[in-house]
Design a protein around this motif. Structure first.
Motif, PDB file in Angstrom:
ATOM      1  N   ASN A  46      -0.212   8.178  -3.548  1.00 63.47           N
ATOM      2  CA  ASN A  46      -0.657   7.545  -4.057  1.00 63.47           C
ATOM      3  C   ASN A  46       0.677   6.547  -4.916  1.00 63.47           C
ATOM      4  O   ASN A  46       0.299   7.055  -6.080  1.00 63.47           O
TER       5      ASN A  46
ATOM      6  N   ARG B  96      -3.355   4.433  11.265  1.00 60.64           N
ATOM      7  CA  ARG B  96      -3.083   5.799  10.550  1.00 60.64           C
ATOM      8  C   ARG B  96      -2.743   6.540  10.473  1.00 60.64           C
ATOM      9  O   ARG B  96      -2.933   7.345  10.205  1.00 60.64           O
TER      10      ARG B  96
ATOM     11  N   ILE C 290       1.013  -1.250  -0.242  1.00 65.12           N
ATOM     12  CA  ILE C 290      -0.129   0.318   0.327  1.00 65.12           C
ATOM     13  C   ILE C 290       1.233   1.509   0.413  1.00 65.12           C
ATOM     14  O   ILE C 290       0.960   2.132  -0.384  1.00 65.12           O
TER      15      ILE C 290
ATOM     16  N   LYS D  13       1.833   4.077  -5.765  1.00 62.05           N
ATOM     17  CA  LYS D  13       0.620   2.835  -6.694  1.00 62.05           C
ATOM     18  C   LYS D  13       0.149   2.734  -8.006  1.00 62.05           C
ATOM     19  O   LYS D  13      -0.013   2.221  -8.506  1.00 62.05           O
ATOM     20  N   ARG D  14      -0.356   4.615  -7.575  1.00 60.64           N
ATOM     21  CA  ARG D  14      -0.434   5.280  -8.941  1.00 60.64           C
ATOM     22  C   ARG D  14      -0.034   5.829  -9.983  1.00 60.64           C
ATOM     23  O   ARG D  14      -0.258   6.508 -11.139  1.00 60.64           O
TER      24      ARG D  14
ATOM     25  N   PRO E 123      -6.285  12.763   0.229  1.00 63.95           N
ATOM     26  CA  PRO E 123      -5.486  10.584   0.769  1.00 63.95           C
ATOM     27  C   PRO E 123      -4.021  10.709   1.160  1.00 63.95           C
ATOM     28  O   PRO E 123      -3.491  11.387  -0.689  1.00 63.95           O
TER      29      PRO E 123
ATOM     30  N   MET F 147      -0.451   1.516   5.539  1.00 63.40           N
ATOM     31  CA  MET F 147      -1.769   1.937   5.308  1.00 63.40           C
ATOM     32  C   MET F 147      -2.520   3.134   4.450  1.00 63.40           C
ATOM     33  O   MET F 147      -1.145   3.487   4.157  1.00 63.40           O
ATOM     34  N   LYS F 148      -3.373   3.602   4.992  1.00 61.07           N
ATOM     35  CA  LYS F 148      -3.621   4.628   4.092  1.00 61.07           C
ATOM     36  C   LYS F 148      -5.003   5.414   5.157  1.00 61.07           C
ATOM     37  O   LYS F 148      -5.397   5.259   6.252  1.00 61.07           O
ATOM     38  N   THR F 149      -4.406   7.487   5.107  1.00 63.92           N
ATOM     39  CA  THR F 149      -5.865   7.612   5.654  1.00 63.92           C
ATOM     40  C   THR F 149      -5.549   8.999   4.724  1.00 63.92           C
ATOM     41  O   THR F 149      -5.100   9.334   3.339  1.00 63.92           O
ATOM     42  N   ARG F 150      -6.784  10.255   5.804  1.00 61.71           N
ATOM     43  CA  ARG F 150      -6.702  11.492   4.940  1.00 61.71           C
ATOM     44  C   ARG F 150      -5.954  12.817   5.806  1.00 61.71           C
ATOM     45  O   ARG F 150      -5.726  11.875   7.056  1.00 61.71           O
TER      46      ARG F 150
END
Lengths: 592, 107
Positions: free
Chosen positions: A560, A503, A419, A562-563, A478, A470-473
C-alpha cells in the motif's frame, strides 16, 4: 445544504485569494490556523496550488496553466529554473531524481514539493515572462486545451489559437466566472485531426463550416458535457450550435454563466455540467442558452470534420494519432514532437529543451495532451543537427510504440485520491514491454494509459489498453492491482474502453498485456487495428484473451504505497516523514 | 464537545477535527451480506461520500467494490473510528470485520 467547499468559496474566492496567499507565505505555513487549513487549501487551488497528500504536509503541487499548451520563447527556461530552485523535495525519486517538470494531459505543467514560503518569488519569476498559475485548479475556467500546433499545422481548417488566447484573456480573473459549481474544462480546435479531444471536455468548440447569408463561413460547432471522472464517463453532446470565431468568446461566456447559475452546488459529485446535461438533454440546454443567456439568434450546427479525426483514435486512417515526429508546418518550417515517457522531464533536461528550442527553432515549445513536447519553427536545414542532440536520444521523435503510447497520472507518489503508484510503474511497464513483447506487424500506435483512480487524469477510457488503480488480495495479502479495459479511443465515433478484466495484481499486468497481444496477433484479420479487433469481439471472449500471469517483470511497489509518507524514501513509514517543514525544509516541531 | 467531521479532497479523506484520518484505497471486510451476497464482502474504498457520528462511533458512507465478486456500490454506514473525549481513535479497519449499519436513507 451548501457543501463545506461552497461555504468556503462564498467567504473568500477568486482573485482575492492571492493577497491572503502571499500573506501566509510571508508569515510561514504554520501560521495558517489549524482549523482553517482545509478552507485555505481549497481556496489556494484557484491560484494553482494543491496541498500534497498525508505525510507531505506543508508541501504543494503547483500547476502552471499554459493556454493551448504554448510556451512562448523564454518561458521554458524559466519553468526549468523554477523547478530547479524550488521543486526539490526531501527525498529522491529513483527514476526521475529530485527536481523535475511534469507535462500534463491538459497541456499544463506541474511541479511538486513547492513550499508556500517560496510562492512570492516563484510568482515573480513566472509572471516576469507571462506565465501564471491563476485558475490552474479550482472551480473555474481551467487551462484551455486545443491542437498544440494550432497556427502551424499545414492542414488546419481554421486557426483556433487566437480564439483560445481570447478565451484565456476574457475568462482568467473574470469575477463573473471565477466561482463556478465545479471545474470548467474547455477545448477549442480548428484542426482536422481532432487533437483538441473536445469529446471529453465540459465545453468543446470543434471546426465546422456553415453557410451564412449565402457565404461559406468557417467557425466552430459546440458540444457540451464531456468528461471521464468518477465511473461516469460522458462524451460531450452536440447542442446544434455554430459560432464564428468572433462569436466564440461571447457564446462560451454565456454557457459558462448558464453552468454557474444552474449547476448543482449542493453535491460536488453531481456538480459537473455533464450531470446537468443528463438532466436537461441537449434540446433544453440549447433552449435555455438561447432564451436566457444569448442576445442574438444562435446558428444551428455547421458541417463538421469529425470523419477525418485521427488523434488518439486507434484507427490507422492516415492522420496523426499524436504529435510525435517531424512534421512540416504551413510556413515550410518543421515541428519536432518529442516523446516524454509519462510526461516527466528532469530539470537539466528541461533546460536543454529550452536551449535546443532556442538554437534550432523560434524558442517556442508546445505541450500536447499526450504528455509530450514539441519544438516548433525549425528550418529544414537545421533538422539534422537537431536530431544529433543528445537530448533526443532520451526524448525521441521516433520512439518505440510502447514508450510513445504511455500515459500516466501522478499516482500515490503525491496524490490523495490515487489508489496505486503510477508514473514509475508505467515506466517499468513500458521498458519491460519494449524488451519482451513483439507488437503485431505494422502496429505503430498502441496507447496504454494508467490512471491511479476513477478521477481518470490519465484519460484511461480512451486508450487501446486502459489501466485503472484498484486493490486485490494475493496470497491473502492486500496488493495494488489494476482493472484492465480495452478498445477505447476518440475519432469520428469515440467510445470508452470496456473494462473486461478486474483487479489484476500489478505484477501480472505486463504478462496480461503480452498474452493479449499474442492473442490479438493470432486472431487479427488483415491489418486491422487493435481497436477494430476489440470492436468486433465479444466482451466475454476479450476477457479470456487477457490471461494475467507472472513473468520476469518484478514490481517493487506491491504494498500500500498510500500508507507511506513517500513510497521511495529509505524509511517510507508515515512516522518517518519530515513534514511539515519550515520554508527552509527543516521539520516544524512542537517546540516551534 | 463539538467535533468537526468532513469529507475532503474530492472524497479522498474523512477528516475529523481538521485532521485527515481515513483514506480511500483501504481494503475493508464488511459484515454486510446484503451488499453483494458475499458473506463478508472484501471491499475496496474508492470514494468517501459522507461522514457522520452516532454517539461515539464515527461512520462513513463510501463508494467502492467487493474484490471477491466485483459488485460496486455504496454499503450502509461503515464504522471507521471512535470518539474518546472529542478525540478520534482509529480502529484497525483493514484487520477487523466492520459491522455495516443500514439507515433510513438506504435502499
Amino acid at each position: 445544504m451548501p457543501t463545506d467547499v461552497e461555504r468556503w468559496k462564498s467567504e473568500v474566492y477568486g482573485n482575492e485569494i492571492r493577497e491572503h496567499l502571499l500573506e501566509f507565505a510571508e508569515q510561514g505555513w504554520d501560521t495558517i490556523p489549524e482549523d482553517e487549513r482545509d478552507a485555505w487549501f481549497e481556496r489556494f487551488k484557484w491560484w494553482g496550488l494543491y496541498h500534497q497528500r498525508n505525510g507531505q504536509e506543508s508541501y504543494f503541487m503547483m500547476r502552471i496553466g499554459t493556454p493551448n499548451g504554448v510556451l512562448t520563447p523564454g518561458q521554458t527556461e524559466v519553468v526549468a529554473e523554477v523547478a530547479d530552485e524550488y521543486a526539490r523535495g526531501p527525498a529522491e525519486n529513483p527514476i526521475f531524481g529530485n527536481g523535475y517538470v511534469d507535462w500534463t494531459t491538459r497541456q499544463s505543467i506541474q511541479l511538486h514539493w513547492i513550499k508556500l514560503e517560496d510562492i512570492p518569488e516563484i510568482f515573480e519569476k513566472l509572471e516576469s515572462v507571462g506565465l501564471s498559475t491563476q485558475q490552474a485548479c479550482g472551480d473555474s475556467w481551467r487551462n484551455i486545451v486545443g491542437c498544440p500546433v494550432a497556427g502551424k499545422d499545414k492542414h488546419e481548417h481554421v486557426d483556433a489559437l487566437p480564439v483560445a488566447m481570447e478565451l484565456n484573456e476574457t475568462f482568467k480573473g473574470n469575477d463573473d466566472h471565477s466561482n463556478l459549481p465545479r471545474k470548467w474544462k474547455v477545448s477549442i480546435t480548428g484542426c482536422r485531426e481532432g487533437c483538441g479531444q473536445g469529446d471529453i471536455n465540459d465545453l468543446a468548440l470543434e471546426p465546422a463550416t456553415k453557410e451564412i447569408d449565402g457565404e461559406e463561413t468557417k467557425g466552430f460547432n459546440i458540444r457540451i458535457g464531456g468528461g471521464l471522472s468518477r465511473n461516469e464517463p460522458r462524451l460531450a453532446r452536440d447542442i446544434d450550435v455554430f459560432v464564428t470565431p468572433e462569436q466564440a468568446a461571447e457564446v462560451s461566456g454565456a454557457i459558462s454563466a448558464l453552468f454557474r447559475d444552474n449547476g448543482d452546488r449542493d453535491n460536488r459529485y453531481n456538480a459537473r455540467i455533464k450531470f446537468l446535461m443528463d438532466e436537461w438533454g441537449a434540446e433544453k440546454f440549447r433552449n435555455v442558452l438561447q432564451e436566457e443567456y444569448v442576445d442574438f439568434e444562435l446558428e444551428t450546427a455547421g458541417d463538421d470534420l469529425r470523419s477525418e479525426y485521427s488523434y488518439n483514435s486507434g484507427y490507422a486512417d492516415g492522420g496523426h494519432s499524436d504529435h510525435v515526429g517531424i512534421h512540416e508546418q504551413a510556413d515550410g518550417n518543421y515541428y519536432v514532437g518529442l516523446d516524454v515517457l509519462v510526461g516527466r522531464m528532469g530539470v537539466d533536461d528541461t533546460k536543454e529543451l529550452a536551449r535546443i528550442a532556442d538554437e534550432y527553432g523560434s524558442g517556442e515549445v508546445r505541450i500536447t495532451q499526450r504528455q509530450n513536447v514539441i519544438i516548433t519553427d525549425v528550418p529544414e536545414e537545421k533538422l539534422d543537427a537537431l536530431q544529433d542532440e543528445d537530448l533526443l536520444d532520451h526524448y525521441s521523435p521516433d520512439p518505440h510504440p510502447f514508450m510513445r503510447g504511455s500515459i500516466a497520472c501522478t499516482g500515490t507518489e503525491f496524490c490523495s485520491l490515487s489508489i496505486v503508484e503510477t508514473k514509475n510503474r508505467q515506466v517499468r511497464y513500458a521498458r519491460w514491454l519494449k524488451e519482451n513483447v513483439e507488437l503485431p506487424a505494422g502496429v505503430e500506435d498502441f496507447h496504454i494509459h494508467l490512471s491511479g483512480c476513477t478521477a481518470s487524469c490519465a484519460q484511461p477510457q480512451i486508450a487501446d489498453i486502459s489501466l485503472r488503480g484498484m486493490k486485490t488480495r494475493k496470497d491473502g495479502e492486500p496488493v495494488e492491482a489494476l482493472d484492465i479495459g480495452l478498445g477505447g479511443g476518440l475519432g469520428e465515433n469515440p467510445n470508452f474502453a470496456e473494462w473486461v478484466t478486474q483487479r489484476v495484481p500489478v505484477d501480472e499486468v505486463p504478462g496480461a498485456i503480452k498474452n493479449l497481444l499474442a492473442n490479438f496477433e493470432e486472431r487479427r484479420e488483415g491489418d486491422e487495428t487493435f481497436r477494430e479487433f476489440v470492436a468486433r469481439t465479444d466482451e466475454e471472449d476479450l476477457a479470456e484473451l487477457v490471461e494475467p500471469e507472472e513473468t520476469s517483470y518484478e514490481d517493487p511497489m506491491m504494498h500500500n504505497t498510500k500508507r507511506t509518507w513517500y513510497p521511495y524514501a529509505d524509511d517510507d513509514s508515515l512516522d518517518a516523514s519530515p513534514a511539515p517543514t519550515h520554508g527552509d525544509g527543516t521539520p516544524i516541531t512542537s517546540d516551534d | 464537545m463539538s467535533v468537526s467531521l468532513r469529507v475532503l479532497d474530492d472524497g479522498a479523506w474523512v477528516s475529523v477535527n481538521d485532521a485527515r484520518e481515513v483514506s480511500v484505497s483501504e481494503l475493508w471486510r464488511l459484515d454486510d451480506p446484503s451488499f453483494c451476497g458475499c458473506e463478508l464482502p472484501d471491499f475496496v474504498v474508492e470514494n468517501v461520500l459522507d461522514v457522520g457520528a452516532d454517539g461515539r462511533t464515527v461512520s462513513a458512507k463510501v463508494y467502492g467494490q467487493c474484490i471477491a465478486c466485483g459488485q460496486t456500490g455504496v454499503p450502509g454506514w461503515v464504522p471507521v473510528g471512535r470518539l474518546r473525549e472529542g478525540e478520534f481513535v482509529d480502529i484497525d479497519r483493514e484487520r477487523v470485520v466492520l459491522p455495516v449499519r443500514r439507515g433510513d436513507d438506504d435502499e
